[in-house]
Scaffold this motif. Structure first.
Motif, short mmCIF file in Angstrom:
data_model
loop_
_atom_site.label_atom_id
_atom_site.label_comp_id
_atom_site.label_asym_id
_atom_site.label_seq_id
_atom_site.Cartn_x
_atom_site.Cartn_y
_atom_site.Cartn_z
N ALA A 1 37.18 -64.99 -99.96
CA ALA A 1 36.71 -63.69 -99.49
C ALA A 1 37.10 -63.47 -98.04
CB ALA A 1 35.20 -63.59 -99.66
N GLY A 2 37.06 -64.51 -97.23
CA GLY A 2 37.42 -64.37 -95.83
C GLY A 2 38.88 -64.02 -95.64
N LEU A 3 39.76 -64.59 -96.48
CA LEU A 3 41.19 -64.26 -96.39
C LEU A 3 41.43 -62.81 -96.77
CD1 LEU A 3 44.03 -65.23 -95.82
CD2 LEU A 3 44.19 -66.01 -98.19
N LEU A 4 40.73 -62.33 -97.79
CA LEU A 4 40.89 -60.93 -98.19
C LEU A 4 40.43 -59.98 -97.09
CD1 LEU A 4 39.73 -61.03 -101.93
CD2 LEU A 4 42.07 -60.88 -101.05
N LEU A 5 39.31 -60.30 -96.44
CA LEU A 5 38.82 -59.44 -95.36
C LEU A 5 39.61 -59.63 -94.07
CD1 LEU A 5 34.96 -59.69 -95.88
CD2 LEU A 5 36.40 -57.70 -96.26
N LEU B 1 28.22 -66.26 -98.29
CA LEU B 1 28.09 -65.00 -97.55
C LEU B 1 28.22 -65.22 -96.04
CD1 LEU B 1 25.17 -63.39 -99.58
CD2 LEU B 1 27.50 -62.52 -99.40
N HIS B 2 27.50 -66.19 -95.52
CA HIS B 2 27.57 -66.43 -94.08
C HIS B 2 28.95 -66.96 -93.68
CE1 HIS B 2 26.07 -67.41 -90.06
NE2 HIS B 2 26.77 -68.52 -90.16
N THR B 3 29.49 -67.90 -94.44
CA THR B 3 30.76 -68.50 -94.07
C THR B 3 31.91 -67.52 -94.22
OG1 THR B 3 29.85 -70.61 -94.86
CG2 THR B 3 32.20 -70.55 -94.44
N THR B 4 31.79 -66.54 -95.10
CA THR B 4 32.82 -65.51 -95.19
C THR B 4 32.98 -64.80 -93.86
OG1 THR B 4 32.49 -65.15 -97.56
CG2 THR B 4 33.46 -63.34 -96.31
N GLY B 5 31.87 -64.48 -93.21
CA GLY B 5 31.95 -63.83 -91.91
C GLY B 5 32.62 -64.69 -90.86
N VAL B 6 32.36 -66.00 -90.90
CA VAL B 6 32.94 -66.91 -89.92
C VAL B 6 34.43 -67.12 -90.19
CG1 VAL B 6 32.85 -69.23 -88.96
CG2 VAL B 6 30.74 -68.06 -89.58
N LEU B 7 34.78 -67.49 -91.43
CA LEU B 7 36.17 -67.77 -91.74
C LEU B 7 37.02 -66.50 -91.69
CD1 LEU B 7 35.94 -70.36 -94.67
CD2 LEU B 7 36.46 -70.76 -92.25
N GLY B 8 36.46 -65.38 -92.10
CA GLY B 8 37.22 -64.13 -92.03
C GLY B 8 37.63 -63.80 -90.62
N GLU C 1 42.05 -63.74 -86.60
CA GLU C 1 42.62 -64.08 -85.30
C GLU C 1 43.90 -64.90 -85.46
OE1 GLU C 1 39.56 -65.99 -83.11
OE2 GLU C 1 38.45 -64.14 -82.70
N ALA C 2 43.93 -65.80 -86.44
CA ALA C 2 45.14 -66.58 -86.67
C ALA C 2 46.29 -65.68 -87.11
CB ALA C 2 44.87 -67.66 -87.72
N ILE C 3 46.01 -64.71 -87.97
CA ILE C 3 47.06 -63.80 -88.42
C ILE C 3 47.55 -62.93 -87.27
CG2 ILE C 3 47.51 -61.82 -89.92
CD1 ILE C 3 45.58 -63.07 -91.94
N GLU C 4 46.64 -62.47 -86.42
CA GLU C 4 47.03 -61.65 -85.27
C GLU C 4 47.90 -62.42 -84.30
OE1 GLU C 4 43.53 -58.32 -84.66
OE2 GLU C 4 43.23 -60.31 -83.81
N ASN C 5 47.64 -63.71 -84.14
CA ASN C 5 48.39 -64.53 -83.18
C ASN C 5 49.68 -65.09 -83.75
OD1 ASN C 5 46.38 -64.17 -81.22
ND2 ASN C 5 45.22 -65.93 -81.95
N ALA C 6 49.91 -64.93 -85.05
CA ALA C 6 51.14 -65.45 -85.65
C ALA C 6 52.34 -64.60 -85.23
CB ALA C 6 51.01 -65.45 -87.17
N PRO C 7 53.50 -65.21 -85.02
CA PRO C 7 54.70 -64.44 -84.67
C PRO C 7 55.06 -63.45 -85.79
CG PRO C 7 55.04 -66.77 -84.24
CD PRO C 7 53.76 -66.66 -85.00
N PRO C 8 55.29 -62.18 -85.47
CA PRO C 8 55.56 -61.19 -86.51
C PRO C 8 56.99 -61.17 -87.01
CG PRO C 8 55.52 -60.12 -84.38
CD PRO C 8 55.21 -61.57 -84.13
N GLN C 9 57.92 -61.86 -86.33
CA GLN C 9 59.33 -61.73 -86.66
C GLN C 9 59.67 -62.15 -88.09
OE1 GLN C 9 58.20 -63.14 -83.89
NE2 GLN C 9 58.90 -61.77 -82.24
N PRO C 10 59.16 -63.30 -88.60
CA PRO C 10 59.54 -63.68 -89.97
C PRO C 10 59.16 -62.63 -91.01
CG PRO C 10 58.60 -65.56 -88.83
CD PRO C 10 58.37 -64.37 -87.95
N GLU C 11 57.94 -62.10 -90.92
CA GLU C 11 57.53 -61.09 -91.88
C GLU C 11 58.32 -59.79 -91.71
OE1 GLU C 11 53.46 -58.76 -93.36
OE2 GLU C 11 53.35 -60.49 -92.01
N GLN C 12 58.59 -59.40 -90.47
CA GLN C 12 59.38 -58.20 -90.24
C GLN C 12 60.79 -58.34 -90.79
OE1 GLN C 12 59.19 -57.46 -86.03
NE2 GLN C 12 57.07 -56.70 -86.09
N SER C 13 61.37 -59.53 -90.66
CA SER C 13 62.71 -59.75 -91.18
C SER C 13 62.74 -59.61 -92.70
CB SER C 13 63.22 -61.13 -90.76
OG SER C 13 63.27 -61.24 -89.36
#
Length: 270
Positions: free
Chosen positions: A96-100, A152-159, A164-176
């Motif tokens: 659930a955290g990955l989806l959110l 329920l609680h851990t979804t909020g934490v892991l999400g 934040e991990a997705i935001e900090n990942a370099p966007p170039q591979p996906e853009q390519s």
């Protein structure tokens, strides 16, 4: 010219930086001192001879622990149930955290980002014990309520951590991959997910370790496992049985910590 050099001037903003450090330190010290004063902690009573004697007598009442085979089997079953509650709750929360995390990282627009972040904040701001109480009322007493509360609680934490991990990942591979004609889902799976996968698994293992401890606590509200056994035996003053349950909790935490360390080490080498 006499060859002498004028002393270098301090960098601009250094005085302001030092002033902000002093102010921040002063505020922290004032907050700590105010907290002690507001709580009215009596260290003299805490470290008095009477308090030490009372704690010693209470601790001595837990020894020797109950090592009867029948009770040991019951305790082992409770430990397995506690581990199962923590594992199921963590797996559900990771999914659930990955989806959110995708909308929370801004993948589906500003409105979806704000809504997903609000949901994640709401989920993790409610303590596990409150979620457990609600789930006990909804699903009844037992480990299922504990697993749902942890999820329920851990979804909020892991999400939040996944976002934040997705935001900090370099966007170039996906853009390519997108520029090469790939769809959104394959581009994310092959371009961004490999970059954050190890970090996401580390977050999940860390939360599993924490949920092992919390699953034991949730038993106090009827969510099953070692916590429910501990609450029952303490409530009827059976300290010897409670000591056995506490030892089982310690053994379970140590086993999960060791397994988690080995998994993280294996992932780091691979």
């Amino acid at each position: 010219m006499n060859g002498s050099r004028e002393p270098c001037a301090p960098p601009r903003g250094a005085a302001d930086f030092c002033l902000s450090c002093v102010l921040t330190t002063a505020l922290v010290v004032a907050a700590v001192a105010g907290s002690f004063a507001y709580l009215g902690i009596d260290f003299a009573a805490l470290f008095s001879a009477g308090a030490a004697a009372d704690m010693g007598r209470f601790a001595a009442s837990f020894f020797p622990p109950d090592l009867e085979p029948e009770f040991l089997r019951k305790t082992a079953y409770g430990a397995v149930q506690t581990f199962a509650v923590a594992l199921v709750g963590t797996l559900l929360a990771a999914a659930a955290g990955l989806l959110l995390a995708l909308p929370a990282a801004g993948r589906h627009g500003t409105a979806a980002r704000r809504l997903a972040r609000f949901a994640l904040n709401l989920l993790r701001s409610v303590p596990e014990l409150v979620w457990a109480t609600l789930m006990v009322l909804a699903a009844g007493l037992g480990p299922f309520a504990g697993a749902l509360a942890l999820a329920l609680h851990t979804t909020g934490v892991l999400g939040r951590l996944f976002a934040e991990a997705i935001e900090n990942a370099p966007p170039q591979p996906e853009q390519s991959l997108r520029e090469a004609g790939s769809g959104g889902v394959p581009a994310f799976v092959y371009g961004t997910l490999p970059l954050v996968w190890a970090q996401a698994v580390a977050y999940g293992l860390y939360r599993l370790e924490m949920n092992i401890r919390m699953a034991a606590v949730l038993g106090f509200v009827g969510a099953g496992g070692l916590g429910q056994m501990l609450y029952f035996h303490l409530s009827i003053f059976q300290q010897a049985q409670a000591a056995t349950v506490l030892i089982a909790m310690l053994a379970l935490v140590l086993a999960v910590d060791t397994l988690s360390d080995r998994l993280r080490g294996w992932m780091g080498r691979s």
